[in-house]
Design a protein around this motif. Sequence first.
Motif, PDB file in Angstrom:
ATOM      1  N   ALA A 175       0.863  -1.194   0.000  1.00 17.69           N
ATOM      2  CA  ALA A 175       0.000   0.000   0.000  1.00 17.69           C
ATOM      3  C   ALA A 175       0.892   1.234   0.000  1.00 17.69           C
ATOM      4  CB  ALA A 175      -0.904  -0.041   1.224  1.00 17.69           C
ATOM      5  N   TYR A 176       0.373   2.343   0.532  1.00 23.35           N
ATOM      6  CA  TYR A 176       1.143   3.590   0.620  1.00 23.35           C
ATOM      7  C   TYR A 176       2.246   3.442   1.673  1.00 23.35           C
ATOM      8  CZ  TYR A 176       1.927   8.605   1.492  1.00 23.35           C
ATOM      9  OH  TYR A 176       2.490   9.846   1.644  1.00 23.35           O
ATOM     10  N   ALA A 177       3.456   3.841   1.325  1.00 21.62           N
ATOM     11  CA  ALA A 177       4.555   3.747   2.295  1.00 21.62           C
ATOM     12  C   ALA A 177       5.484   4.942   2.150  1.00 21.62           C
ATOM     13  CB  ALA A 177       5.338   2.457   2.069  1.00 21.62           C
ATOM     14  N   ARG A 178       5.935   5.463   3.275  1.00 25.62           N
ATOM     15  CA  ARG A 178       6.951   6.524   3.252  1.00 25.62           C
ATOM     16  C   ARG A 178       8.319   5.873   3.408  1.00 25.62           C
ATOM     17  NH1 ARG A 178       6.300  11.510   5.954  1.00 25.62           N
ATOM     18  NH2 ARG A 178       8.561  11.612   6.039  1.00 25.62           N
ATOM     19  N   ALA A 179       9.248   6.215   2.504  1.00 26.78           N
ATOM     20  CA  ALA A 179      10.625   5.750   2.656  1.00 26.78           C
ATOM     21  C   ALA A 179      11.339   6.683   3.638  1.00 26.78           C
ATOM     22  CB  ALA A 179      11.315   5.773   1.300  1.00 26.78           C
ATOM     23  N   THR A 180      12.498   6.262   4.113  1.00 25.68           N
ATOM     24  CA  THR A 180      13.287   7.153   4.980  1.00 25.68           C
ATOM     25  C   THR A 180      13.726   8.375   4.185  1.00 25.68           C
ATOM     26  OG1 THR A 180      14.086   5.221   6.155  1.00 25.68           O
ATOM     27  CG2 THR A 180      15.325   7.258   6.494  1.00 25.68           C
ATOM     28  N   ASP A 181      13.565   9.550   4.772  1.00 25.42           N
ATOM     29  CA  ASP A 181      13.957  10.799   4.096  1.00 25.42           C
ATOM     30  C   ASP A 181      15.446  10.762   3.721  1.00 25.42           C
ATOM     31  OD1 ASP A 181      11.399  11.546   4.823  1.00 25.42           O
ATOM     32  OD2 ASP A 181      12.022  13.082   6.260  1.00 25.42           O
ATOM     33  N   VAL A 182      15.793  11.557   2.713  1.00 22.82           N
ATOM     34  CA  VAL A 182      17.218  11.658   2.338  1.00 22.82           C
ATOM     35  C   VAL A 182      17.669  13.120   2.398  1.00 22.82           C
ATOM     36  CG1 VAL A 182      17.527   9.579   0.947  1.00 22.82           C
ATOM     37  CG2 VAL A 182      16.618  11.644  -0.132  1.00 22.82           C
ATOM     38  N   ALA A 183      18.927  13.292   2.763  1.00 27.42           N
ATOM     39  CA  ALA A 183      19.512  14.632   2.892  1.00 27.42           C
ATOM     40  C   ALA A 183      20.998  14.533   2.594  1.00 27.42           C
ATOM     41  CB  ALA A 183      19.295  15.159   4.312  1.00 27.42           C
ATOM     42  N   GLY A 184      21.601  15.679   2.358  1.00 25.61           N
ATOM     43  CA  GLY A 184      23.037  15.714   2.125  1.00 25.61           C
ATOM     44  C   GLY A 184      23.808  15.595   3.428  1.00 25.61           C
ATOM     45  N   PHE A 221      11.202  28.976   8.232  1.00 21.48           N
ATOM     46  CA  PHE A 221      12.581  28.823   7.768  1.00 21.48           C
ATOM     47  C   PHE A 221      13.568  29.067   8.902  1.00 21.48           C
ATOM     48  CE2 PHE A 221      10.803  29.255   3.426  1.00 21.48           C
ATOM     49  CZ  PHE A 221      11.391  28.122   2.877  1.00 21.48           C
ATOM     50  N   ALA A 222      13.268  30.088   9.746  1.00 20.89           N
ATOM     51  CA  ALA A 222      14.166  30.376  10.873  1.00 20.89           C
ATOM     52  C   ALA A 222      14.238  29.187  11.826  1.00 20.89           C
ATOM     53  CB  ALA A 222      13.690  31.623  11.607  1.00 20.89           C
ATOM     54  N   GLU A 223      13.131  28.442  11.926  1.00 22.24           N
ATOM     55  CA  GLU A 223      13.097  27.259  12.816  1.00 22.24           C
ATOM     56  C   GLU A 223      13.686  26.022  12.144  1.00 22.24           C
ATOM     57  OE1 GLU A 223       8.975  26.890  13.762  1.00 22.24           O
ATOM     58  OE2 GLU A 223       9.053  28.434  15.338  1.00 22.24           O
ATOM     59  N   ARG A 224      14.146  26.199  10.920  1.00 28.12           N
ATOM     60  CA  ARG A 224      14.790  25.099  10.172  1.00 28.12           C
ATOM     61  C   ARG A 224      13.861  23.900   9.967  1.00 28.12           C
ATOM     62  NH1 ARG A 224      21.079  24.870  12.365  1.00 28.12           N
ATOM     63  NH2 ARG A 224      21.525  27.058  11.988  1.00 28.12           N
ATOM     64  N   ARG A 225      12.580  24.173   9.683  1.00 35.05           N
ATOM     65  CA  ARG A 225      11.652  23.046   9.472  1.00 35.05           C
ATOM     66  C   ARG A 225      11.994  22.282   8.199  1.00 35.05           C
ATOM     67  NH1 ARG A 225       5.882  25.863  10.673  1.00 35.05           N
ATOM     68  NH2 ARG A 225       6.607  27.092  12.445  1.00 35.05           N
ATOM     69  N   ASN A 226      12.802  22.895   7.320  1.00 36.08           N
ATOM     70  CA  ASN A 226      13.225  22.237   6.080  1.00 36.08           C
ATOM     71  C   ASN A 226      14.431  21.314   6.297  1.00 36.08           C
ATOM     72  OD1 ASN A 226      14.537  24.844   6.587  1.00 36.08           O
ATOM     73  ND2 ASN A 226      15.769  24.366   4.794  1.00 36.08           N
ATOM     74  N   VAL A 227      14.950  21.289   7.530  1.00 36.89           N
ATOM     75  CA  VAL A 227      16.128  20.461   7.832  1.00 36.89           C
ATOM     76  C   VAL A 227      15.674  19.276   8.688  1.00 36.89           C
ATOM     77  CG1 VAL A 227      18.353  20.433   9.059  1.00 36.89           C
ATOM     78  CG2 VAL A 227      17.689  22.443   7.707  1.00 36.89           C
ATOM     79  N   PHE A 229      15.559  16.298  11.514  1.00 29.63           N
ATOM     80  CA  PHE A 229      16.189  16.116  12.826  1.00 29.63           C
ATOM     81  C   PHE A 229      17.357  15.153  12.666  1.00 29.63           C
ATOM     82  CE2 PHE A 229      11.839  17.240  14.296  1.00 29.63           C
ATOM     83  CZ  PHE A 229      12.192  18.349  15.062  1.00 29.63           C
ATOM     84  N   PRO A 230      18.436  15.368  13.414  1.00 31.24           N
ATOM     85  CA  PRO A 230      19.595  14.476  13.294  1.00 31.24           C
ATOM     86  C   PRO A 230      19.159  13.020  13.487  1.00 31.24           C
ATOM     87  CG  PRO A 230      20.131  16.354  14.688  1.00 31.24           C
ATOM     88  CD  PRO A 230      18.660  16.437  14.404  1.00 31.24           C
ATOM     89  N   GLY A 231      19.570  12.160  12.580  1.00 28.33           N
ATOM     90  CA  GLY A 231      19.243  10.733  12.682  1.00 28.33           C
ATOM     91  C   GLY A 231      17.946  10.355  11.990  1.00 28.33           C
ATOM     92  N   ASP A 232      17.120  11.337  11.619  1.00 32.21           N
ATOM     93  CA  ASP A 232      15.833  11.026  10.986  1.00 32.21           C
ATOM     94  C   ASP A 232      15.968  10.720   9.499  1.00 32.21           C
ATOM     95  OD1 ASP A 232      14.402  11.225  13.250  1.00 32.21           O
ATOM     96  OD2 ASP A 232      13.161  12.935  12.636  1.00 32.21           O
ATOM     97  N   ALA A 233      17.042  11.220   8.869  1.00 38.41           N
ATOM     98  CA  ALA A 233      17.191  11.038   7.419  1.00 38.41           C
ATOM     99  C   ALA A 233      18.446  10.233   7.112  1.00 38.41           C
ATOM    100  CB  ALA A 233      17.284  12.402   6.736  1.00 38.41           C
TER     101      ALA A 233
END
Length: 254
Positions: A175-184, A221-227, A229-233
């Motif tokens: 069914a619908y599944a979210r993969a682990t997020d990716v980041a640099g 943006f100031a709260e870094r919602r686009n980044v 959390f460490p370990g989440d991605a």
Amino acid sequence: MRIVVTGGAGDLGSRVVREVVARGHQAVPASRRTGVDLTTGEGLEAVLAGAAAVVHCADDTSRGDTVTVYGTRRLADAAAEHGVHLVHISIVGIDEHPLAYYRRKLRAEQGIEDAGGAASVLRATQFHSLAAFFARKLSAGPITVTIGDMALQPVDTDFVATRLADLALGARPTAYARATDVAGPDVLTVREVATLLRAHRGASAPKVVRLPPVGGLLKAFAERRNVPFPGDADTGGQAFADWLALQPQRLSGR
Ligand SMILES: NC(=O)c1ccc[n+]([C@@H]2O[C@H](COP(=O)([O-])OP(=O)(O)OC[C@H]3O[C@@H](n4cnc5c(N)ncnc54)[C@H](OP(=O)(O)O)[C@@H]3O)[C@@H](O)[C@H]2O)c1
């Protein structure tokens, strides 16, 4: 396997096409230039026939909901009907973000879930080219504006394309599944991105003006919602500085 790639001639899509072919599979680019239009459904049924998966990289940020929300839903319905695994690219941090495009990307994810087919959604942070574009937009001459502690964790587009190919060629979810997020690999402040960009052109570090986050959008943006959390991605791919070193001295576009 036959893998359809919407937006297969775009920045991300072309890299997914290359990755799928490099792994010995058939990649079929699908967009208006190949006769597939997500706003009308033209060509969609035909291109999905016999496909194992469709990687959805097509988008048009200039057309509001038309492609991002409704085009995605049209694709999700067709994929569900044809039993094709939909692999969708989304953006990290869109759950509680007021940016209009991020709201649309969230609605696109909801539409995919509502369509009820097998789907994998991968959220990525800003690509290196977009991080450079943001920093250039926030700069005028030697001055760079930053909003609070705004930062980015930009990611190598090839790294994202590799993950999308992994999902398309890997085990199909039920069914619908979210993969682990990716980041640099690096979290960079706007000051750091702007400093790297100026050094790349042989210029001195920018003078940074720090603005207070006034209003919901700037606060997000100031709260870094686009980044993430460490370990989440999952992090990886080329670092921003290494990517920049390979770019022409004068950057253009995104
Ligand atoms: N840039 C970032 O930092 C970032 C970060 C995370 C996620 N993403 C996501 O990555 C995705 C791809 O971004 P990108 O920068 O690779 O996009 P892009 O280079 O602009 O490519 C998008 C492609 O979509 C196709 N397209 C546009 N309208 C269409 C329509 N009506 N029907 C079918 N195809 C259509 C276009 O091909 P034709 O002209 O041939 O139709 C175009 O090649 C987007 O969903 C974006 O949200 C981007």
